[in-house]
Structure formats: C-alpha cells, structure tokens
Scaffold this active site. Sequence first.
Site, PDB file in Angstrom:
ATOM      1  CG  ASP A 228      -0.456  -0.320   2.446  1.00 30.88           C
ATOM      2  OD1 ASP A 228       0.718  -0.699   2.490  1.00 30.88           O
ATOM      3  OD2 ASP A 228      -1.160  -0.200   3.444  1.00 30.88           O
TER       4      ASP A 228
ATOM      5  CD  GLU B  76       7.719  -8.423  -0.787  1.00 29.98           C
ATOM      6  OE1 GLU B  76       7.774  -9.625  -0.403  1.00 29.98           O
ATOM      7  OE2 GLU B  76       6.710  -7.714  -0.641  1.00 29.98           O
TER       8      GLU B  76
ATOM      9  CG  HIS C 276      -0.537  -1.362   7.959  1.00 30.83           C
ATOM     10  ND1 HIS C 276      -1.093  -0.113   7.802  1.00 30.83           N
ATOM     11  CD2 HIS C 276      -0.268  -1.807   6.713  1.00 30.83           C
ATOM     12  CE1 HIS C 276      -1.175   0.168   6.522  1.00 30.83           C
ATOM     13  NE2 HIS C 276      -0.681  -0.824   5.831  1.00 30.83           N
ATOM     14  CG  HIS C 277       3.323  -2.650   6.202  1.00 30.30           C
ATOM     15  ND1 HIS C 277       2.716  -3.837   6.496  1.00 30.30           N
ATOM     16  CD2 HIS C 277       2.942  -2.353   4.930  1.00 30.30           C
ATOM     17  CE1 HIS C 277       1.986  -4.228   5.457  1.00 30.30           C
ATOM     18  NE2 HIS C 277       2.102  -3.353   4.499  1.00 30.30           N
TER      19      HIS C 277
ATOM     20  N   GLY D 274      26.573 -16.903  -2.525  1.00 33.55           N
ATOM     21  CA  GLY D 274      26.182 -18.306  -2.394  1.00 33.55           C
ATOM     22  C   GLY D 274      24.869 -18.559  -1.686  1.00 33.55           C
TER      23      GLY D 274
ATOM     24  CG  ASP E  54      16.539 -32.254  -5.453  1.00 34.13           C
ATOM     25  OD1 ASP E  54      17.674 -31.796  -5.209  1.00 34.13           O
ATOM     26  OD2 ASP E  54      16.178 -33.383  -5.089  1.00 34.13           O
TER      27      ASP E  54
ATOM     28  CG  ASN F 165      21.284 -33.853  -6.123  1.00 36.49           C
ATOM     29  OD1 ASN F 165      20.404 -33.228  -5.519  1.00 36.49           O
ATOM     30  ND2 ASN F 165      22.436 -33.305  -6.437  1.00 36.49           N
TER      31      ASN F 165
ATOM     32  N   GLY G  54      17.833 -33.941  -2.392  1.00 35.36           N
ATOM     33  CA  GLY G  54      18.190 -33.147  -1.216  1.00 35.36           C
ATOM     34  C   GLY G  54      19.373 -32.221  -1.449  1.00 35.36           C
TER      35      GLY G  54
ATOM     36  CD  GLU H  76      24.335 -26.785   2.870  1.00 37.68           C
ATOM     37  OE1 GLU H  76      25.452 -26.873   3.406  1.00 37.68           O
ATOM     38  OE2 GLU H  76      23.806 -25.690   2.591  1.00 37.68           O
TER      39      GLU H  76
END
Lengths: 563, 563
Positions: free
Chosen positions: B28, B51, B114-115, B413, B444, B471, B473, B477
Amino acid sequence: MSTITLGQYLFERLHQLKVDSVFGVPGDFNLRLLDDIDEVPGMRWIGNANELNAAYAADGYSRVKGLGALVTTFGVGELSALNGIAGAYAEHVGLIHIVGVPAVSSQQKQLLLHHTLGNGDFSVFYRMSKEISHASSFLKDAASGPSEIDRLLRDAYIYQKPVYLGLPANLVTAPVERSLLDTPIDLELQPNNQEVESDFIEDILKMIKDAKNPVILVDACATRHSVKLETKQLIEATKFPVFVTPMGKGAVDENNPRFGGVYVGSLSNPDVGQAVESADLVLSVGGLLSDFNTGSFSYSYKTKNIVEFHSDYCKIRSAVYPGLQMKFVLQKLLKLVGAAAKGYTPVPVPSVKLINTPAPQGTLLNQQWLWTKVSSFFREGDIVITETGTSAFGIVQSRFPKNTTGISQVLWGSIGYTGGSVLGAVLAAQEVDPTKRVILFIGDGSLQLTVQEISTMCKWGQTPYLFVLNNNGYTIERLIHGMNAEYNAIQPWNHLDLLKFFNAKKSESIRVSTTGEVDQLFADPAFNKNDKIRLIEVMLPMQDAPINLVRQAQLSEKTNSSA
Amino acid sequence: MSTITLGQYLFERLHQLKVDSVFGVPGDFNLRLLDDIDEVPGMRWIGNANELNAAYAADGYSRVKGLGALVTTFGVGELSALNGIAGAYAEHVGLIHIVGVPAVSSQQKQLLLHHTLGNGDFSVFYRMSKEISHASSFLKDAASGPSEIDRLLRDAYIYQKPVYLGLPANLVTAPVERSLLDTPIDLELQPNNQEVESDFIEDILKMIKDAKNPVILVDACATRHSVKLETKQLIEATKFPVFVTPMGKGAVDENNPRFGGVYVGSLSNPDVGQAVESADLVLSVGGLLSDFNTGSFSYSYKTKNIVEFHSDYCKIRSAVYPGLQMKFVLQKLLKLVGAAAKGYTPVPVPSVKLINTPAPQGTLLNQQWLWTKVSSFFREGDIVITETGTSAFGIVQSRFPKNTTGISQVLWGSIGYTGGSVLGAVLAAQEVDPTKRVILFIGDGSLQLTVQEISTMCKWGQTPYLFVLNNNGYTIERLIHGMNAEYNAIQPWNHLDLLKFFNAKKSESIRVSTTGEVDQLFADPAFNKNDKIRLIEVMLPMQDAPINLVRQAQLSEKTNSSA
C-alpha cells in the site's frame, strides 16, 4: 564431571521451555549444530523450504506454545528471515533466532568467505538484526555460552520478543557442564514496585466504584503476555461488557454472555461502536493500537476515563506508571474488584449475528456470506489463522467457540505470513493436543509468497484445512489503490493440483463456488474430521471484500496521500 | 514550464539507463508509484511472487543489462528483499532498491501504522539497509528528489553496487521540471591521477618486458566493471595464456586459442594449476578472491610478480595504488603493451577436454558425464545460470561458446538465488535479443526456496530451459557435513507437474535418467529452439558431485571446525 556440547546445552534449554520443534534451513555454518538436536529426546528438526517461511513458522509455533526457535546460516540465511523476525518484534512474539556463523578464527583472519560481503566485516548482519531484536549475543568464546543462552531465552520468553544468537561453528562442540541444566532458567517477572502498584490500584478501584457504564476492551497482548486467565476472572468478577479488538480476537470466550463483539473504532458494527464509545470507563487490557487494529486510529471514547494495562507499564488517562506489569496488577485487582463493582448493574451487550439471508443453493459465494457462515464450521479448541487481506478483516465477523486460538498478523501485516505460520501452528497443536484442528484462510495472492511451506506440512504428514480464497489477485491492494491495475493481478494457479505437486500422501482438494456447496461441505462429518491435509479453493468475486476492509482501505489511501 | 511527477522522473531516469523492467511486489505504500511506470513508454512492471525473488530477479537483470531496479513496500516488503540486496553488494551488481514508505506527515506524527514495529521508529529499516548499500537516501521533501535520484543511480551504475531510495507515498505525485531529464546522468568515471597512473604503467611494462612465462587471470569484476573488451584486447596484444576463475567464467572467449581453462587454486585441473602457478608474472583482472572462487584460498603462485587490476585500486605485489581505476589503466596500457610484450614467445596452453568415455545408452547419469556433455548443448549468445551447489561447481568443467554470459552467485552463495535471477535474465535477454536462450541449472533442494518465480516466467510467456537436478536433497551440504542426515533431506516434489500447476500456456516437461536420453534430447533440433518454457528433470545419484565440489566441501568442513 559430566559434560555436554554447547549445542546440546542450547537445545536442552529449549526443551525445558517446551520448544520441541526447531525451524530453519541447513547451511554449512550450522550443520554441526543440527546434529545436536538429535541428542535431546523429544526434540525435532523441522527443515523448512526457506528461511522466511521458517521465521513465520517459528512465530506461529510460539503463538500456540509461548516460545519458538529457528536456526539459519550466516548472511544468506539470516537475512532471508529478517522480515519474519521483525514481525515477531512488532507483534510481541517470543522466539530465538540462532545463526550458525563462521568459526572465530575465520572471523579474526577476516577471511573472504562465501556468505560474506567480501569486505571482512563479520558483524554487519549482527548489527542489522540488533535493530529488530530485544536482546542479542554474538558469541566469542564457549565459556560465556550457557549464561548468554539463558539470558536470551529468558528475555524472549518474558518480553515476548525475538532475540538473536550468533553461534560460531567451532564453538558448537565445546564442552559445557551438564549440571548447569539442573537450575531452571528463571522465568519469573520481577515484582512490581509495591507502592506504585498500590497507588495505581487504589485509583482504579475508585474509578470502578464511580462508573455507571464501564467496559473492558481486550487486545493482542492479553494473549501474548499471558493474562487471559486474569482477564476472564475480571469479566466474571465485574460483569462488565467485554469487547475485543481485531488483534485481540481469541483472547476472550466469545460465548460468555458479557461478550459484546469486536471494536474497531469507526469501522465497528454500529451497536458495538455505540456501546464502547458511550462507556464512562474503559479498562483496556494489552492494547496494541495500530491503524488496522483501530480503524485508522478512529477510537473515539467520549469518556476520558481510560485505564490501560500493559506488560511493562500501566496508564490512567495521561498518567503513565512505568515498569508496572499488568500481570501482578490484575492479580491484585481481582482480590478487590468484586467489592468495588458490586454497585454495578449489568447493561445488555450487543450480540453477534450469524444468520445469512436464505439464498438458493446455487447462489455464488461472496465475502459477507462466507464470514457469517464460517462460525458454523469452527469448534472448540480450533486454531484459526487468517492472512492479512480479506481474511483478517472478514474473520472479525465470525464467532469463535470456547478456547479457540486466533492467529493473524494485523499490525505487521506481511502478506504470505500465514503460509509459514500455519506450519508452526499445526506442529505446535500436534504437541499440545493432536485432535486440535488448524484452519487457514489465505488469499490467492498471499499464497504465492510462501506456497512452498505447504510442502513441509506434507513432509510431516500434517492435516490442516487450507482455505484458499481465489479472488483473482491482491484484493486488499485493489481497494486501497488501483482497482483494475495490472500490478494487482497475479498469475492464476491450478490450486487443485497443488497438494499433488507437493506429493502429499493423504489429501483432498475441493473447489467451492456456491453457498450450497459450502453448506454441504460444512455439514459433512467426514470433512469435519482433520484426518488428511485439505485444500479448499473458495471462488469469490474480484472486487468483493468485507465491508470493514472496504472502509479501512479508503482511510489508508487518504493517509498515504496526505502531505 | 512542463512538469512531471517525481515518480515519473524516477522511471524516466531508469529508462534512460536502459532499465525497462521493474521488479517487485505491490504494497500500500508503493501503489501510487506503480501507476507512474505506465507513464513511461517502454517500461514494464514485472510483478514478482515475493520480494526476495524480486531482488534476485533485479540482480539477474542487472548482470545482463548493467543495472536493475526493484520496488518494495515499507518494512515487510523491503526486509524480505535484504538477502538479495546483500548478494548484489557482495558480488558487485548495480541495482536500485526503491521502497515506498509512509507519508512524511505520518512519520512526523509517529503513527502506529501497520508495517511498523509499533514503536514510532520510521528509520529503522533504512538503517538496516544502509549496512548493505553503497549509497542511500530517505527523502524528506520533493525538492531534493531529482538530484538524490540522479546521485543514487550514478553510484549504482558506476560502482556496481546496490543503492537504497526511501520514497514517501505523498511525495510520489510532487511536480518536477521535465526539462531536468534533458541533462543525462553523468556516468563517466573520474579520470585517474595521471602521475600515479603513469608510474604504475611504467612499472608493469617493465615487468611484462622481463617476464618469460606470464599469464592473465580474469575474474568476476572484469565483467561487472565493463573491461571485457579491454581484457580481450590485452590477450590479443600480448598472446599471454589466459585463465578465468569460477566467478570469471564468461568474461573471456573460451574458444580463443590462448584460453587455458578455469583456475581454482588447488582444486584446478592439474595442467591448469601447473600453468598458473609456474608463471613468473600474473596479470589479475577484476579479482574477487573468495574461498569458493579460489579453492579455499589455495592460490599458490610461485612467483611474487602479481599485478592486480580492480575497479577502484590497482596493486603490484604488496604496493597498493588507491583510487586507480582499471578501466583507464588498461586502456592506456593497451597502447604500450604490444611493444613491451614483443619479446614473448607464446607457450602452449592447457585445453579443455570435453569427451566422455563412450557408455551404453542406458547408462544412468552422473555429474561428471553431465557437465562434460552440456557444452555440446550451448551455443553462441546463450545465458547460462548455475545455482550454488553441484551446478556452480560442475559448470567449471564446461566450455562456453563465444559471447556466452555466465551467471552464478559464487561468493554470496545464497541457495535459491538462481530461481529468481533466471527471471531477470530472461526478461533482459528478451530486451537485448529475443533469440538469446536462457538456460538454468538448479538442484531440487535449491528450487524449493524460490520456486514460485517460475510462475512469473509463465505469466510473461518466457521460454527458458530449466534443468532441475534431482539428487534427493541438499547434496552440497551432505558433502560438507551430514551425508545421510535427515536435515539434508527434502520433501520430494513431482517436478513434471510444476509447469502445469503454474498454468504455463506453452510448455514441456521431460525427465532424463540415462546418457542416451540426454544425447537424444540435445540432438533434437526442436528441443534446441527456445519456443516454450521447458523443465528438464535430470535424475542424479544422491551422493554424486563434481570432484571440485567434493574437495571444496572437505576444505570447508575443516575451516568450520578449526578453533
């Protein structure tokens, strides 16, 4: 001497505070920390689709259980969560944001690590988070870890605000004495200054004795700062009419005969507005007077007799009593208020009307009909979550059964919030009482911001009701400005394919367009049992909205363009 | 005197700088501003799903066109974008973040809008953004608007960094002299100090004359600070072997006979490592020496003769020349370098091998095979986008055709980045040359963070290639820590249903599991024509990764756990 890791210490402390689900996304600076969750029986790592959703989920979890936790990684992860953290700050929601940061040695060498700005500044994200945290700590050594963790958790719980913990990757495995866990974290409030408290109570007792037409007005912080019980007892002891604000909805039993409805300033139903504004005393409990919560600040009590009870101060008219905590004030007041109010003659209170004008079964749905109808679907113990937009405004028209929890982000008002918070709420509900139903109302526009968190509910086999109000774009924005503007349109999705796309095991997807279809659905006993995840696409006209939203939008547009 | 609104002025200025797509989400406090986009012929409002994705998209757009823009709303909207803004800061990407903020009068009254955080502090989000902005402005009046906008846009363009503009809702419609637009924004760099420049060039000419075995090493900032042409001419004039870093991929024509491959410190192919590390002079252009860009800082030139060219300083060995801008230095050097290098005898350079060992058609795919194979699919002018994880590491093994743009967020990254930036890139490509193909490789796990932006590409009828590497997951990591940990698993999605769910008009969804299927696909002329949006699900083993990623992960784990 028995030791545990600092990481385990953190999760043991959370477990002691009944935080058994931890939200977040793995990242290389927090991976080792996540191992420690498994060391604490009863704890689980939820694993969100992204960090903003994780923050929303921790917020939703906290609104049900009193505290939430999320884990992100340095830079990239933590910054994605900030909007959710700021929302918790604005709306008084206690949670801890745990950030896995690079090892202390990497920081000291100012290494040009990935996830940094490339300028050797390792405290920049900490500085940013400090702006929206009640307390924060960026650990430099393991020795201070336990006391810092205890301090942060205490603050998050007591003040119901977010706190920030930066935990270097290399400190996670540092040994900590297990016996430290034997002393529980002190969660008691400091006592009030007795003299100030007595003065304050003396004054309000006098005002109560003199009042002919007093009311109680209950807002969000009554829930967040745990004075729902005291508020209930205050209503019983005085028989004063009680009203809630939009953010206070759920704080009071709406079937109490003294419940009069929702007060939103000039946007209130006329009988509610009349009842509150003609009062000669308003006892306001846990007020959070934002624009959307007050009809753009259109409160207009004719009386000057307003008493405000807050978590960290109280107020009579313009006189502030700093530091006076409402919990103790209300407890003390309860012992004396019966006598003070005994001269009061209860006046009739407005009653919430929940009857739709009869219409043929094939009548197309509209907002007015829907929000009157939903009350018939709600049942005791439900958690009802409404997204900013038509849902948060529409729900004001409904009546909650006893012990219903209402979740809505009226002050912060970030669209997409409920897509994440519903996950937190449903997991919290499972921990508190698995028969509890969790019911979400979200618009098709807001859904798009955080849709992937529905996948996380599928992963965990959760069974919420997801009502997707399809009105072809951002209706709340259309009402404020740009009714037919292209920028308020969205790509239309095939909502009925959503649960299948996310690979839900046991699910149901239904579209309803008419009053008859909704009548039938709500009357179906199978539908009323939360035994699978359900998506109900509710077809609504593009420009249709609850009347209070239409009027709020006009007020907002005016404020935005005023010089 | 002809006037336009301040809002229109902003968009006219962006249009002059060839920024014709504006990203963001309506809210708004920015709705009125969005109306002004339509006042500028050729400009379009894209309208993102959220955003963060909008920030990523503006970043991707900027990497193709030199500058990007996004519009968000106060608090809720702007905070969601911060991770994307910080990424642009770290990686030298020029963009302007325009935030619609409450009217000046609301701010002065400290309204509990608000916000907001509910504490009357209207500058808190501005302070947070300042930490990750090169320049920023929170307008208080309309009069300073045009000059502030010009200053911010100049800085964003010249320094290739994000800038922040807080634009109060009531100032958008303030009148501004149209004639101000007649004077273009000055985008020229300030000239270098001539004496310093001459000294510097004299020194390097001597080093070049003495060098027997020099190399050129090109990194990200050669692209971002527009010295690709000068670099090309430097290679031609000297015939020195040229190498790129992972972030520099795309900055140099890889079919140039003097191109030797990608240098990543100890993770380089052995012949590349040998060639760079035995050099007696390294001319480093636009270096950004982060861990993932250098094999965890494992650069080990035997020579001490390193000359660094940067956008805002230059360096010979340890001697810094502050303020010396590489663009002018390189231009001047080009006039003299031919003579200095005329004694140089070109040595052979390593060549990129792109031949897979022949395998039966039914052989299951693996990363090694895939990244060797993809080069055969690329063609001149393509934009190739690779997500952090196996894709960003794997692409190092490929060869780019002439005029290929590489986009990858190696330093910052943030997983999910490419899901947004591909939208920006494809819209920019459409504006630059509609036959340009845009090709995304994303895992994925990463896809889940920003998946909804694919819907925005469907809305705009864009036709990228979306390779989803399934693959099972977060493989990057897993390699760093927790190979089989539950926290590195994700909910499996039915990827082949994705485009249908998002209601794509003309689309194709394909799954490939074997080398034969990929061979066939790449050989199909219909597939090679970018006439529809395509999702190609590539099935890969869970623990499989490019060898450079496996080794990088070991180094990262070590850094994280070091005391």
